[in-house]
Design a protein around this motif. Sequence first.
Motif, PDB file in Angstrom:
ATOM      1  N   LEU A  60       0.831  -1.111   0.071  1.00 41.55           N
ATOM      2  CA  LEU A  60       0.171  -0.326   0.414  1.00 41.55           C
ATOM      3  C   LEU A  60       0.842   0.718  -0.089  1.00 41.55           C
ATOM      4  CD1 LEU A  60      -1.384  -2.564   1.670  1.00 41.55           C
ATOM      5  CD2 LEU A  60      -3.110  -0.212   2.129  1.00 41.55           C
ATOM      6  N   TYR A  61       1.768   1.177  -1.002  1.00 42.48           N
ATOM      7  CA  TYR A  61       3.064   2.070  -0.814  1.00 42.48           C
ATOM      8  C   TYR A  61       2.282   3.676  -0.915  1.00 42.48           C
ATOM      9  CZ  TYR A  61       6.001  -1.693  -1.613  1.00 42.48           C
ATOM     10  OH  TYR A  61       6.899  -2.784  -1.499  1.00 42.48           O
ATOM     11  N   PHE A  62       0.732   3.510  -1.941  1.00 44.60           N
ATOM     12  CA  PHE A  62      -0.037   5.475  -2.366  1.00 44.60           C
ATOM     13  C   PHE A  62      -0.069   5.782  -1.050  1.00 44.60           C
ATOM     14  CE2 PHE A  62      -2.994   2.279  -1.835  1.00 44.60           C
ATOM     15  CZ  PHE A  62      -4.691   2.625  -1.863  1.00 44.60           C
ATOM     16  N   ARG A  63      -0.252   4.605   0.228  1.00 47.60           N
ATOM     17  CA  ARG A  63      -1.014   4.861   1.882  1.00 47.60           C
ATOM     18  C   ARG A  63       0.733   5.560   2.401  1.00 47.60           C
ATOM     19  NH1 ARG A  63      -6.183   7.474   2.480  1.00 47.60           N
ATOM     20  NH2 ARG A  63      -7.718   5.370   2.250  1.00 47.60           N
ATOM     21  N   THR A  64       1.219   4.120   3.089  1.00 54.16           N
ATOM     22  CA  THR A  64       1.816   4.026   3.999  1.00 54.16           C
ATOM     23  C   THR A  64       3.308   5.600   3.471  1.00 54.16           C
ATOM     24  OG1 THR A  64       3.116   2.960   2.897  1.00 54.16           O
ATOM     25  CG2 THR A  64       0.920   1.901   4.438  1.00 54.16           C
ATOM     26  N   ILE A  65       3.734   5.606   2.022  1.00 51.83           N
ATOM     27  CA  ILE A  65       4.804   6.709   1.554  1.00 51.83           C
ATOM     28  C   ILE A  65       4.364   7.804   0.750  1.00 51.83           C
ATOM     29  CG2 ILE A  65       6.524   6.095   2.531  1.00 51.83           C
ATOM     30  CD1 ILE A  65       7.263   4.523  -0.014  1.00 51.83           C
ATOM     31  N   PRO A  66       3.119   8.475   1.469  1.00 52.92           N
ATOM     32  CA  PRO A  66       2.327   8.766   0.226  1.00 52.92           C
ATOM     33  C   PRO A  66       2.659  10.318  -0.374  1.00 52.92           C
ATOM     34  CG  PRO A  66       1.889   9.904   2.260  1.00 52.92           C
ATOM     35  CD  PRO A  66       2.854   8.419   2.257  1.00 52.92           C
ATOM     36  N   ASP A  67       4.073  10.337  -0.488  1.00 54.52           N
ATOM     37  CA  ASP A  67       5.055  11.625  -1.630  1.00 54.52           C
ATOM     38  C   ASP A  67       5.258  10.175  -2.586  1.00 54.52           C
ATOM     39  OD1 ASP A  67       6.896  10.285   0.632  1.00 54.52           O
ATOM     40  OD2 ASP A  67       7.625  11.408   0.010  1.00 54.52           O
ATOM     41  N   SER A  68       5.057   8.762  -2.491  1.00 55.51           N
ATOM     42  CA  SER A  68       5.900   8.284  -3.574  1.00 55.51           C
ATOM     43  C   SER A  68       4.924   8.059  -5.049  1.00 55.51           C
ATOM     44  CB  SER A  68       6.222   6.356  -2.828  1.00 55.51           C
ATOM     45  OG  SER A  68       4.835   6.225  -2.762  1.00 55.51           O
ATOM     46  N   THR A  69       3.627   9.307  -4.885  1.00 54.32           N
ATOM     47  CA  THR A  69       2.577   9.056  -6.304  1.00 54.32           C
ATOM     48  C   THR A  69       2.503  10.546  -6.125  1.00 54.32           C
ATOM     49  OG1 THR A  69       1.032   7.610  -4.269  1.00 54.32           O
ATOM     50  CG2 THR A  69       2.274   6.650  -5.767  1.00 54.32           C
ATOM     51  N   GLY A  70       1.802  10.071  -7.608  1.00 55.45           N
ATOM     52  CA  GLY A  70       1.097  11.819  -7.899  1.00 55.45           C
ATOM     53  C   GLY A  70      -0.063  11.324  -6.608  1.00 55.45           C
ATOM     54  N   LEU A  71      -1.174  12.801  -6.334  1.00 55.59           N
ATOM     55  CA  LEU A  71      -2.091  12.835  -6.370  1.00 55.59           C
ATOM     56  C   LEU A  71      -3.602  12.481  -6.683  1.00 55.59           C
ATOM     57  CD1 LEU A  71      -4.003  13.480  -4.165  1.00 55.59           C
ATOM     58  CD2 LEU A  71      -4.698  16.346  -5.911  1.00 55.59           C
ATOM     59  N   ARG A  72      -3.248  12.437  -8.006  1.00 54.97           N
ATOM     60  CA  ARG A  72      -3.863  11.559  -9.272  1.00 54.97           C
ATOM     61  C   ARG A  72      -4.147  10.001  -9.153  1.00 54.97           C
ATOM     62  NH1 ARG A  72      -4.897  12.737 -16.048  1.00 54.97           N
ATOM     63  NH2 ARG A  72      -5.955  11.048 -16.215  1.00 54.97           N
ATOM     64  N   GLU A  73      -3.240   9.525  -9.106  1.00 58.05           N
ATOM     65  CA  GLU A  73      -2.856   8.517  -9.168  1.00 58.05           C
ATOM     66  C   GLU A  73      -3.367   7.719  -8.028  1.00 58.05           C
ATOM     67  OE1 GLU A  73       0.912   4.583  -8.689  1.00 58.05           O
ATOM     68  OE2 GLU A  73       1.290   6.744  -9.654  1.00 58.05           O
ATOM     69  N   ALA A  74      -2.828   8.345  -6.562  1.00 57.09           N
ATOM     70  CA  ALA A  74      -2.877   8.044  -4.780  1.00 57.09           C
ATOM     71  C   ALA A  74      -5.360   7.781  -5.236  1.00 57.09           C
ATOM     72  CB  ALA A  74      -2.670   8.951  -3.819  1.00 57.09           C
TER      73      ALA A  74
END
Length: 392
Positions: A113-127
């Motif tokens: 769940l990288y988009f949740r646990t390290i949110p700066d790893s993905t852009g807002l749209r992708e998240a």
Amino acid sequence: MPRVLVNMPSQHGGRPSGVALVAFRVIAGLLDRGQVTIVLRSPWTRDQLPEAIRERVEVVTVPRPRVMVLDVLRQAFAVPALCRAEAIDVVLNADPYGAPFGGRARVSVVHDLYFRTIPDSTGLREALTTNLIFRLVLGNSARVIAVSDTTRTSLERFYPALRGRTRTVPSAAMLRAGGATRPPEVATPSEVAMPSEVAPGSYVLAVGNATHNKNFATLARAVAALAPTHPELAIVHVGDDPDDTLAAGLAGAAVRLTRLSRIGDARLAALYRGAACLCVPSFAEGFCLPVLEAQELGCPVLCSDRSATPEIAGAGALTFDPADASALAAGLRRLLHEPGLRADLIARGHANARRYDWAETARRYEAVLLEALRETVRPTPTGEAADAHPAP
């Protein structure tokens, strides 16, 4: 015998990613147990599949989607139709980019769940789109399999509605000391030989694509800091690094960097055996198969103290804060100068790797699939015939 649709449209056909490799091992284990039949829906053609399952599964080849969220919505209609045509009982989504409907029940696997646990790893749209997919697919799954307790905890934290439906089922090492167990990849002619510029014991091994969560820049900075006193120490990276993360982290330091990708099992196993250590400086991991592969093959493990890596590595690793390059450098220095520590880590690594077994993984997958299927069976009320139609 229940029929299981293993649904894996998100993976590239013929390119064995971690998700695909786990799915193939699970399929092989389920078939060996003989309690279910398998239909595989994915971009893989039959001739691309590992020999262990190639002639034992029914194959439905679909193109890999360009836009995942649109494909998940399309699967909401396409997969139920396929399930009716193929008499599917349970859909096993190999990752959350699968089908929210279809079959009598659905089980979905979450690897991270990288988009949740390290949110700066993905852009807002992708998240946002990934969150929508998770809510739709996981919310309509009778059971959700997490690959580690760490991943399960994160799942239940961010999606409280999944509590009670989530089960932890770990994987195991793909490479075994007795031989390779993974489908071979194609190596370029220049990659057939071992790297000529490094000698056994003189390099730190990093395995995996240089994505944000891998934090390979910290490894580069740590080795660069050791360069003045350990000029022989090199880095060998197996994986893609399109942004030259490792080279940038070295910042011009006189450290040899060897890059390899898509190499075969025999060569990867040799790299594990010859390394001073495997280094995993990740900010987050859902499971981390290289840790178990290194331990299986007698390679000391130096890994992050965050996320799933300490859970999977157990007592067979030396851990450090991944945000602190100096802590990583200190760990490397210890491994290079304390032979007893190296031998101890190898012994404890072997013991830890034995805790993970593909046969047990398959047994637990089977139990979750059958558990999900049992939930769909409606008890027949007293006095009602089993084949009776409901009253109009």
